[in-house]
Design an enzyme around this catalytic site. Structure first.
Site, PDB file in Angstrom:
ATOM      1  N   GLN A 155       0.722  -1.330   0.065  1.00  0.00           N
ATOM      2  CA  GLN A 155       0.003  -0.168   0.013  1.00  0.00           C
ATOM      3  C   GLN A 155       0.859   1.269  -0.043  1.00  0.00           C
ATOM      4  OE1 GLN A 155      -2.685  -0.613   3.244  1.00  0.00           O
ATOM      5  NE2 GLN A 155      -3.779  -2.371   2.305  1.00  0.00           N
ATOM      6  N   ASP A 322      -1.719 -11.731   4.434  1.00  0.00           N
ATOM      7  CA  ASP A 322      -3.045 -11.842   4.322  1.00  0.00           C
ATOM      8  C   ASP A 322      -3.543 -13.310   4.635  1.00  0.00           C
ATOM      9  OD1 ASP A 322      -3.573  -8.977   4.121  1.00  0.00           O
ATOM     10  OD2 ASP A 322      -4.093  -9.407   1.848  1.00  0.00           O
ATOM     11  N   LYS A 349      -3.556  -4.569  11.287  1.00  0.00           N
ATOM     12  CA  LYS A 349      -4.464  -4.775  10.176  1.00  0.00           C
ATOM     13  C   LYS A 349      -5.953  -4.384  10.723  1.00  0.00           C
ATOM     14  CE  LYS A 349      -1.666  -6.379   7.238  1.00  0.00           C
ATOM     15  NZ  LYS A 349      -1.449  -5.495   5.875  1.00  0.00           N
ATOM     16  N   ARG A 395     -11.000 -11.154   7.740  1.00  0.00           N
ATOM     17  CA  ARG A 395     -10.232 -12.508   7.563  1.00  0.00           C
ATOM     18  C   ARG A 395     -10.212 -13.161   8.808  1.00  0.00           C
ATOM     19  NH1 ARG A 395      -8.342 -11.425   2.605  1.00  0.00           N
ATOM     20  NH2 ARG A 395      -7.695  -9.332   2.131  1.00  0.00           N
TER      21      ARG A 395
HETATM   22  C1  S3P Z   1      -2.935  -4.525   0.096  1.00  0.00           C
HETATM   23  C2  S3P Z   1      -1.626  -4.888   0.769  1.00  0.00           C
HETATM   24  C3  S3P Z   1      -1.406  -5.298   2.269  1.00  0.00           C
HETATM   25  C4  S3P Z   1      -2.773  -6.296   2.208  1.00  0.00           C
HETATM   26  C5  S3P Z   1      -3.994  -5.556   2.244  1.00  0.00           C
HETATM   27  C6  S3P Z   1      -4.046  -5.481   0.816  1.00  0.00           C
HETATM   28  C7  S3P Z   1      -3.019  -4.003  -1.173  1.00  0.00           C
HETATM   29  O1  S3P Z   1      -1.346  -4.449   3.044  1.00  0.00           O
HETATM   30  O2  S3P Z   1      -2.600  -6.865   3.800  1.00  0.00           O
HETATM   31  O3  S3P Z   1      -5.039  -6.556   2.445  1.00  0.00           O
HETATM   32  O4  S3P Z   1      -3.979  -4.107  -2.070  1.00  0.00           O
HETATM   33  O5  S3P Z   1      -1.799  -3.347  -1.463  1.00  0.00           O
HETATM   34  P1  S3P Z   1       0.121  -3.696   3.474  1.00  0.00           P
HETATM   35  O6  S3P Z   1       0.716  -3.306   2.014  1.00  0.00           O
HETATM   36  O7  S3P Z   1      -0.164  -2.583   4.219  1.00  0.00           O
HETATM   37  O8  S3P Z   1       0.710  -4.628   3.944  1.00  0.00           O
END
Ligand code: S3P
Length: 436
Positions: A155, A322, A349, A395
């Site tokens: 993210q 995840d 999370k 989840r």
């Molecule tokens: C996601 C990245 C992950 C994941 C989330 C979706 C994404 O989070 O846990 O469910 O779509 O980029 P982080 O990048 O914060 O680890």
């Protein structure tokens, strides 16, 4: 079975389609049915992007890198961290301010990880001590940066790359704690953006482990060309079914049309190393993403190839993030048990997933040890049905639905409706494949 479209890819397909050259539309098919991705679509509409939805098909009109108008009110990201963190990157390069809001869970999650790089690029982000709501005051153009991220997060990477599209030069994001999902890079290329990826191996701080530093960069101002996208099935949704099938002896399950991006399939390797019979068949590609079929044959209790407790840690964690709750559930059936370490991210999370998993597993009779950065589950535990909590986290609810199938007796999951955040069809699909 099939699972609905991938949540991560759907968010990105909608956002990038909106940034395509004005006047050109993108059709996204097999768009995620999740509440999270609906939040992204609503925010885009509020920013003046044309969005038409017909079931799993979404048409998004290109608005260009400079979005049409400031939103009338706050942009409601709901429960979706991806919506908030990725949109923050887009908003940083606009010439109007906008506020990103969310539900109680989202407003308690750490946002400094995106505020810091965006401020280094010249935007201003006002927050409540690093938490949402976030007021993003954009700047045009942004200053390009080379950012070494303190956390392994797709993210954050995506936020910086999206901001980089509106920067005056090359923006680079360096990952040092394991490769995170690369859907943003793949989709940017699909829409015609040149993205450079550099790999360099570096000694880790500890010195005893080689770690891979990966740098992703792009030059700002590139145009995105609209092009239809087909979203692969969500492997993180399929994960619950895959583990259920693996743990229920005599099961046979085939999941078709599921995304097999190597930054998302670590879970399959882990299950195999724990002794599960999981195969991939008919691999192909769709919209620059690998797809295929996953075939699972249930063996019941799992016997790992290596003796002793199985440990998941280090750079492996980013690719499993995840899937850790469902893997912890699987751990109760693994000879020697399962330890998860270096997973402090799980605590920030949708809920504190380490605590939630430990509490629920204990309620079901498993022996669990909780650590600051993970947990240890004793293996070969006979789970018993219990009243457990979802903690409002999709989840957690789905992981414990699988635990319930393995357990003796009935389990009640409080607040199970939160599965709709990522997978509204979860319980119906589960009913359709479980034989009583
Ligand atoms: C996601 C990245 C992950 C994941 C989330 C979706 C994404 O989070 O846990 O469910 O779509 O980029 P982080 O990048 O914060 O680890």
């Amino acid at each position: 079975m099939r699972v609905p479209g991938d949540k991560s890819v759907s968010h990105r397909a909608a956002l990038l389609a909106a940034l395509c050259e004005r006047g050109n539309g993108t059709r996204v098919s097999n768009f995620s049915t999740s509440a999270d991705c609906a939040s992204t679509l609503r925010c885009l509409e509020q920013l003046g992007v044309r969005v038409e939805r017909d079931g799993a098909t979404v048409h998004v009109g290109g608005a260009g890198l400079h979005l049409p108008r400031p939103p009338a009110g706050a942009l409601d990201c709901g429960n979706s961290g991806t919506t908030m963190r990725l949109l923050a990157g887009v908003l940083a390069g606009q010439n109007f301010p906008a506020t990103l809001a969310g539900d109680e869970s989202l407003c308690s999650r750490p946002m400094r990880r995106v505020i810091e790089p965006l401020e280094l690029m010249g935007a201003r982000v006002v927050s409540r001590e690093g938490r949402a709501p976030l007021r993003v005051e954009g700047r045009r153009p942004l200053a390009p940066i080379e950012y070494v991220s303190p956390v392994a997060s797709a993210q954050v990477k995506s936020c910086v790359l999206l901001a980089g599209l509106n920067a005056d030069g090359r923006t680079a994001f360096v990952e040092r704690h394991g490769a995170t999902r690369d859907h943003t890079e793949r989709l940017l290329r699909w829409f015609g953006v040149e993205v450079e990826v550099g790999d360099e191996s570096a000694e880790s701080v500890a010195g005893d482990q080689k770690s891979q530093a990966r740098s992703v960069s792009l030059v700002g101002g590139q145009r995105l060309r609209a092009r239809d996208v087909e979203v692969p099935g969500d492997i993180s949704s399929a994960a619950f079914f895959i583990v259920a099938a693996a743990l229920l002896a005599g099961s046979e399950l085939r999941v078709e049309g599921v995304g097999l991006n190597p930054t998302r399939t670590q879970m399959l390797d882990v299950l195999r190393s724990l002794g599960a019979d999981v195969r991939v068949e008919n691999a192909s590609e769709c919209s620059n993403e690998p797809v295929g079929e996953i075939v699972v044959r249930g063996t019941g209790a799992l016997a790992p190839r290596q003796r002793g407790a199985s440990i998941l840690r280090g750079e492996l964690i980013a690719g499993l993030i995840d899937e850790l709750p469902i893997l912890a559930v699987a751990g109760t059936q693994v000879e020697g048990g399962l330890e998860i370490r270096d997973a402090g991210e799980l605590r920030v999370k949708e809920t504190d997933r380490v605590r939630a998993v430990c509490e629920n597993l204990r309620a079901m009779g498993a022996r669990v040890e909780e650590y600051a950065d993970g947990l240890f589950v004793e293996g070969r535990a006979g789970l018993r049905g219990a009243r457990v909590r979802s903690f409002g986290d999709h989840r957690i609810a789905m992981a414990f639905a699988v635990a319930a199938l393995v357990a003796e007796g009935e389990t009640e999951i409080e607040g199970a409706e939160c599965v709709a955040v990522s997978f509204p069809e979860f319980f119906d699909l589960l009913e359709s494949v479980v034989e009583r």
